[in-house]
Structures are given as C-alpha cells and as structure tokens.
Design an enzyme around this catalytic site. Sequence first.
Site, mmCIF file in Angstrom:
data_model
loop_
_atom_site.group_PDB
_atom_site.id
_atom_site.type_symbol
_atom_site.label_atom_id
_atom_site.label_comp_id
_atom_site.label_asym_id
_atom_site.label_seq_id
_atom_site.Cartn_x
_atom_site.Cartn_y
_atom_site.Cartn_z
ATOM 1 N N HIS A 159 -10.026 10.880 2.131
ATOM 2 C CA HIS A 159 -8.553 9.257 1.331
ATOM 3 C C HIS A 159 -7.745 9.773 2.651
ATOM 4 C CE1 HIS A 159 -5.557 6.897 -0.358
ATOM 5 N NE2 HIS A 159 -7.119 5.730 -0.468
ATOM 6 N N HIS A 213 0.902 -1.807 0.073
ATOM 7 C CA HIS A 213 0.407 -0.196 -0.161
ATOM 8 C C HIS A 213 1.206 1.203 0.300
ATOM 9 C CE1 HIS A 213 -2.844 2.722 1.692
ATOM 10 N NE2 HIS A 213 -3.687 2.028 0.676
ATOM 11 N N LYS A 215 -4.619 10.574 5.246
ATOM 12 C CA LYS A 215 -4.108 9.855 5.841
ATOM 13 C C LYS A 215 -3.261 10.516 6.779
ATOM 14 C CE LYS A 215 -4.418 6.130 3.074
ATOM 15 N NZ LYS A 215 -5.957 6.047 2.823
ATOM 16 N N ASP A 259 15.850 11.703 -7.590
ATOM 17 C CA ASP A 259 18.013 12.153 -7.323
ATOM 18 C C ASP A 259 18.257 11.716 -5.775
ATOM 19 O OD1 ASP A 259 18.678 12.643 -10.135
ATOM 20 O OD2 ASP A 259 18.152 14.992 -9.742
ATOM 21 N N LYS A 291 3.177 4.919 -0.829
ATOM 22 C CA LYS A 291 3.024 5.876 -1.872
ATOM 23 C C LYS A 291 4.496 6.870 -1.723
ATOM 24 C CE LYS A 291 -1.917 5.366 -1.420
ATOM 25 N NZ LYS A 291 -1.962 3.785 -0.730
ATOM 26 N N ASP A 335 -1.027 16.865 20.399
ATOM 27 C CA ASP A 335 -0.479 17.295 20.594
ATOM 28 C C ASP A 335 -0.403 19.257 19.735
ATOM 29 O OD1 ASP A 335 -1.286 16.909 22.992
ATOM 30 O OD2 ASP A 335 0.709 15.934 23.284
#
Length: 519
Positions: A414, A177, A416, A184, A179, A421
């Site tokens: 979508h 999952h 996440k 470079d 991404k 704090d």
Amino acid sequence: MTGTGRAWAAILAAFAVLMGGCATLPDDVERTSSLAVADDGTTALGRLVAASRPAGTAPDHSGFRLLPSANHAFAAREELIRHAERSIDAQYYLLRRDQVGQQLLRDLADAARRGVRVRLLIDDLYSGGEEAVLAALAELPHVEVRIFNPLPVRGRSILLRLLFSRHQFARVNHRMHNKVLVVDGAVSVTGGRNIADEYFMTSGVANFIDLDVLATGPVVADFEASFDAYWNSPHVYPAAAILPRVEDPETTFAVETSSPPPPMPHDERDPLGQTPVEQQIGRGRLDLVFAPARVFADSPDKVVDTDTKTPSATMRNTLAVIGAARSEAILVSPYFIPGDVGMPMIRAAAAAGIRTVLYTNALGATDEPLVHRRYARYRKAMLELGVVVYEISPVLARDSGDFGNFGRSLARLHAKAALIDRRWVFIGSMNLDGRSAVGNTEVGMVIDSPQLAQALYGLVDRDRHRSMYRVRLGPDDRVEWVSSDRNGREAASTDEPDDHWWERLRTWLLQPFIAEELL
C-alpha cells in the site's frame, strides 16, 4: 482509493443510467473559519523540534524520519497526540471504528479534555458506518469534526449511498485521499496509511506494507496551509450539519470506543534500526535527517474539476520530478496504470538509458483486481522497454517476515513512494494511476536527500526480493513470474499467480463500463 471504494464507484458508473435520486445536501450551512496554530517554540513538541535541529542547519531544511514499521508508525501518532498542548489537525480518507480507529479516537478525545483544540477532517465515503462515534466526538468540548464532499444519502451501505447519489455522480466520484496529521504546528506525519487495523498489522485477514514520514520544520507549515484550505472549503460540512444528533455525547462516545487497545508488539528498533519516537521524545531529541523538501497538495476544488485528462497538481509535480531522472527511477505504487501520460515517459526514459524499476501488487495481493487488469494491459510493453517489474506476493511476503509479522493474514502493498537517482524521495498518498491524477485529491512530498534515499532503497531491497515475483519476458516472449527461496533457487511460471476464472469473468463483465481514469 482502497478497499471496495473503486469497485463501488465503478458499479455506480455502470448503473447510473438505471437509477434515479433526489436527495440533496443542506443549503444554509454555517462554517466557522479557523486556521492552524503555528509553532512558536513554546510547546513541549516545539521545544523538542528546536532541540533536535543541529546548529548551522539551513533555515529552509526540514527534519525527516521514515516510519516503515506499522507499530512504530501508530505509536508515533499516539505519542504526538498525547504530548499535544495546543492543537491537533487530522485529515484522513478513511477512519474505521475498529481497534486501531477506536484507539486513535480515544487519544483525540483525551487531548480535547486537556484543552487541546482538535480538528478532524475525514472523507465521507466510508463514514456511513461511523456516524454515531463521529457525531459524539464532534459534540465534545474543543473538538470539531468536518466531512469532506458528503454524499446526499446517509447509511451504512456504501453501495446504496452511491447508487442513490447517481444524480450527483460527477461530484461524489471525487474523494479526498489525503492523509496528514499535524500536532502543535510542530510535527507532521504523512504517507500512505489510513486509520484502520489493516494499515497497522492488526487485521486477521490482510495487512498492508506501508510507509509514512514524520517531519519537522518548514514543510509542517505547508501541510497546515493545505489542511486549512480543506477545512475552510465550501466542499466540507460540519458534522452537525449532516450527521444525526446524539443525546448523550460522552456516553455514546464511550460505548462506540469500548474495544480494547490494538495488540501491537513493542519492538526496540524498526527495520532501519531506529528507536521508537516515544523513546526519543523521552530523551528530549528526535533523530532526524535534515534536507530541503517540497510539499505538493491538490486543491479541494478538484471535486468540481471536470477535466478528466489533465493530471492535477500533486501528480503533475511528482511526474516532473520522476521525469527529471538521469540514471534511475524506482517506483512503488500498489495501484499502477501508466496510461497515456506514463507510457510516453517510460519510453523516453528507456531511450535515454534510464533504469526504471516498478514495485506493485501481484494479482493475488491486490484489493483492486479491476485496477490490476488494466495495469496488466501495459505490463508486456513495459517489459519490452526494459522496465524491471516486481510484484508483491501475498503469501511470499507473509512467509518471509521481512516486511512485518503478518501472522496468518495476507500481505498487500500500500506504500506510495518513488526514488529518483538515489537522491530524490517522494512519499505521499498518491498512486500512479488515473484516479489519483484526476479523481481523488492527494498530498505528497519530495525530499532532496541522498541519506534518506539510501534508507528507502534499503527498505525496498531488504529481503532480496523473496517477498515478490520478478516479472520478465521468457525465451518465447511470454510473460513469466519468477520466485526465489532463501537459498536463491528460482522457479518460473507463465501462469499468472492467483488468477482464477471467476475473477476474470467478473472483471471482464465490468471493464467495458469503466473508464480508465475512474480506476
């Protein structure tokens, strides 16, 4: 996992006892090992990163920029790829051959034609319909394409591929999952966005509210180390070993990527007031927030881990940061199932007087109704413990315009993220659910930055909740969904929005067959 992936996995689990299969993967596969190209400061991006680092910055601090706007996030990827001189490492769960996907593939091919080494690593679940373009790209000079944890059956139909992989269900039920894009060895982009129209506001049906972060400095090497671990893993197969060969790669690639560029607006500034990355590269300096950070990455060996109870590294480490909250934990998760691990943490936080706020999808916004039904089992208990719950409405978020121009499409969360704090920021690929904990591999980052935390808080709170329902307990102890208009007028209902009998029936029929950790 997004889209229909969870549903197909659930269907496979339900029907596994009814299906057989004998397809296998090739045994003698040659995997040439390779490693990331480190930033030595001599490339254009390396010099840009050095020029963007203020004098006196601590050596262990990395530079960060949030990418909340879809068009700015895509343009940032394009600009980094177009400025690449040595290497591009791209790792994605999903890369669809739609307008967005074709444009990114063209950018990668163009970079390879300039002599840039391109390594593209994708999960296999959604690659069935993209075989021709991936095979053609893999045959171009300076390009390598590898497939993570391939199913033994090829073809466009995910359902059929999964059903006929029944004999290897324990393996194929684990997906990559992650991404991550690194260019470079100098700049990385990670977060929630896959490569497809709906992640960049160009789908006509539904589009995602999402979030990425661009990073420079020490954390980039951490992302590259994780990428190398996957790239050289025995769970990864070179495209040539499993995909059909193409006769004329250049012609095939041109045909498979012939769609026009995606129609994206060119906003001068994003919701945080930031100018596009393209402009900042042009002036020779990126506007970044510098802070210490830690990268959490699951091992690719998670695909052979049979422990369905113990969260793996990314989830475990992120939960430790959330659990260390002293005053407030703000959680952003489109798929949220607290389960046997999360609920004790929520109870402990409540007992300690820690404010917990949850942003997730309403039923009408989710593309995973099975997940939402499981989440709903915990909703009342969370409200009784004092958790503040907001659920994104597909229509309210679209009509408010505060999270982007959705046109006539529906809005879905979508992103996440977590904000602890008003100091600690988590951004990554991981949802707060069982599948991210024990099923899929994930990657994420925790940044210690009050400045970045304030920016993230401004994003989640920017429309004063006009895009979502405030979920609460009413006087009769029933769950209520409260919406408010631009004038602050509230309307409350005890009927869950967009709850239809046929969807209830479908999920009721499937739920007995599906373990919570599979969601």
